[in-house]
Design a protein around this motif. Structure first.
Motif, PDB file in Angstrom:
ATOM      1  N   UNK A  58       5.929 -19.542  33.344  1.00  0.00           N
ATOM      2  CA  UNK A  58       5.682 -20.568  34.104  1.00  0.00           C
ATOM      3  C   UNK A  58       6.751 -21.755  33.844  1.00  0.00           C
ATOM      4  N   UNK A  59       8.065 -21.236  33.909  1.00  0.00           N
ATOM      5  CA  UNK A  59       9.148 -21.950  33.839  1.00  0.00           C
ATOM      6  C   UNK A  59      10.378 -21.624  34.735  1.00  0.00           C
ATOM      7  N   UNK A  60      11.148 -22.449  35.156  1.00  0.00           N
ATOM      8  CA  UNK A  60      12.261 -21.942  35.930  1.00  0.00           C
ATOM      9  C   UNK A  60      13.282 -21.226  35.249  1.00  0.00           C
ATOM     10  N   UNK A  61      13.818 -20.048  35.882  1.00  0.00           N
ATOM     11  CA  UNK A  61      14.614 -19.335  35.374  1.00  0.00           C
ATOM     12  C   UNK A  61      15.750 -18.737  36.356  1.00  0.00           C
ATOM     13  N   UNK A  62      17.202 -18.655  36.045  1.00  0.00           N
ATOM     14  CA  UNK A  62      18.033 -18.685  36.953  1.00  0.00           C
ATOM     15  C   UNK A  62      19.319 -17.853  36.462  1.00  0.00           C
ATOM     16  N   UNK A  63      20.186 -17.527  37.510  1.00  0.00           N
ATOM     17  CA  UNK A  63      21.626 -16.884  36.979  1.00  0.00           C
ATOM     18  C   UNK A  63      21.651 -15.841  36.183  1.00  0.00           C
ATOM     19  N   UNK A  64      20.809 -14.680  36.756  1.00  0.00           N
ATOM     20  CA  UNK A  64      20.815 -13.266  35.831  1.00  0.00           C
ATOM     21  C   UNK A  64      22.008 -12.743  35.802  1.00  0.00           C
ATOM     22  N   UNK A  65      22.469 -12.176  34.815  1.00  0.00           N
ATOM     23  CA  UNK A  65      23.865 -11.282  34.642  1.00  0.00           C
ATOM     24  C   UNK A  65      23.387 -10.065  33.623  1.00  0.00           C
ATOM     25  N   UNK A  66      23.546  -9.059  33.984  1.00  0.00           N
ATOM     26  CA  UNK A  66      23.442  -7.626  33.366  1.00  0.00           C
ATOM     27  C   UNK A  66      24.285  -7.533  32.268  1.00  0.00           C
ATOM     28  N   UNK A  67      23.782  -7.172  31.137  1.00  0.00           N
ATOM     29  CA  UNK A  67      25.099  -6.596  30.278  1.00  0.00           C
ATOM     30  C   UNK A  67      25.794  -5.284  30.664  1.00  0.00           C
ATOM     31  N   UNK A  68      27.215  -5.181  30.270  1.00  0.00           N
ATOM     32  CA  UNK A  68      27.605  -4.026  30.787  1.00  0.00           C
ATOM     33  C   UNK A  68      26.828  -2.442  30.725  1.00  0.00           C
ATOM     34  N   UNK A  81      12.625 -29.478  28.956  1.00  0.00           N
ATOM     35  CA  UNK A  81      13.284 -30.675  29.628  1.00  0.00           C
ATOM     36  C   UNK A  81      14.703 -30.282  29.816  1.00  0.00           C
ATOM     37  N   UNK A  82      15.136 -29.130  29.464  1.00  0.00           N
ATOM     38  CA  UNK A  82      16.780 -28.836  29.365  1.00  0.00           C
ATOM     39  C   UNK A  82      16.653 -27.469  29.834  1.00  0.00           C
ATOM     40  N   UNK A  98      19.346 -18.470  23.115  1.00  0.00           N
ATOM     41  CA  UNK A  98      20.637 -18.280  22.304  1.00  0.00           C
ATOM     42  C   UNK A  98      21.287 -19.560  22.334  1.00  0.00           C
ATOM     43  N   UNK A  99      21.195 -20.512  23.132  1.00  0.00           N
ATOM     44  CA  UNK A  99      21.708 -22.007  22.997  1.00  0.00           C
ATOM     45  C   UNK A  99      20.529 -22.843  22.335  1.00  0.00           C
ATOM     46  N   UNK A 100      20.682 -23.815  21.810  1.00  0.00           N
ATOM     47  CA  UNK A 100      19.737 -24.824  21.556  1.00  0.00           C
ATOM     48  C   UNK A 100      20.225 -26.132  21.269  1.00  0.00           C
ATOM     49  N   UNK A 101      20.701 -26.962  22.244  1.00  0.00           N
ATOM     50  CA  UNK A 101      21.313 -28.113  22.115  1.00  0.00           C
ATOM     51  C   UNK A 101      20.818 -29.177  22.909  1.00  0.00           C
ATOM     52  N   UNK A 102      21.181 -30.431  23.056  1.00  0.00           N
ATOM     53  CA  UNK A 102      20.486 -31.298  23.479  1.00  0.00           C
ATOM     54  C   UNK A 102      21.106 -31.701  25.087  1.00  0.00           C
ATOM     55  N   UNK A 103      21.678 -30.673  25.440  1.00  0.00           N
ATOM     56  CA  UNK A 103      22.453 -30.812  26.715  1.00  0.00           C
ATOM     57  C   UNK A 103      22.003 -29.500  27.484  1.00  0.00           C
TER      58      UNK A 103
END
Length: 157
Positions: A58-68, A81-82, A98-103
């Motif tokens: 129930x959230x927006x997800x974008x830009x998929x990229x497969x692993x090799x 909110x981010x 993988x990321x957990x920043x305030x940006x």
């Protein structure tokens, strides 16, 4: 899809707002962003067997990229909110942040050897390009200065 010369164009989806297609390494599947559930879908190369991988969130997800090796998909999702970077198995299971920043952290792409993920980060003044290990560790800024650097990708010959 179409042939490299632009011939044999074939429509694969019939819903609004389908974008960011990315072929699996073996060419059998396509991951894409769909407006149906604002999530990541995967389908066979002929458009059949369209399956949602992230709609249950129930959230927006974008830009998929497969692993090799085709076993994982990295993407960015809007949660708390981010936009942050996530990885999941190719069937949508085992989603890990993988990321957990305030940006905002967006536009991830696997390295050709599968050891790194490059992405765009808003954590500094403006947008910068970062790289990290596939588990999210060793996040390192690649671009210098206070100008915007966006939409990173890898080159492989």
């Amino acid at each position: 899809v179409m042939d490299a010369d632009g011939s044999n164009e074939t429509r694969l989806t019939f819903q609004d707002y389908n974008r960011n297609p990315h072929w699996s390494p073996d060419g059998s599947k396509i991951a894409f962003k769909s407006g149906r559930s604002l999530g990541i879908y995967v389908m066979d190369a002929d458009g059949s067997n369209q399956t949602s991988l992230t709609s249950d969130l129930a959230v927006r997800s974008f830009g998929p990229s497969w692993s090799p090796d085709g076993s994982k998909i990295v993407f960015y999702g809007y949660r708390d909110g981010l936009h942050q970077i996530y990885v999941m198995d190719a069937d949508g299971s085992n989603q890990i942040r993988l990321t957990n920043t305030s940006a905002d952290e967006v536009n991830p792409s696997w390295s050709p050897d599968g050891s790194k993920i490059v992405f765009e980060s808003g954590r500094d003044d403006g947008w910068a390009i970062y790289v990290m290990d596939t588990d999210g560790s060793n996040q390192t800024r690649l671009t210098a200065g206070n100008h915007s650097s966006t939409e990173p990708d890898w080159w492989s010959n």
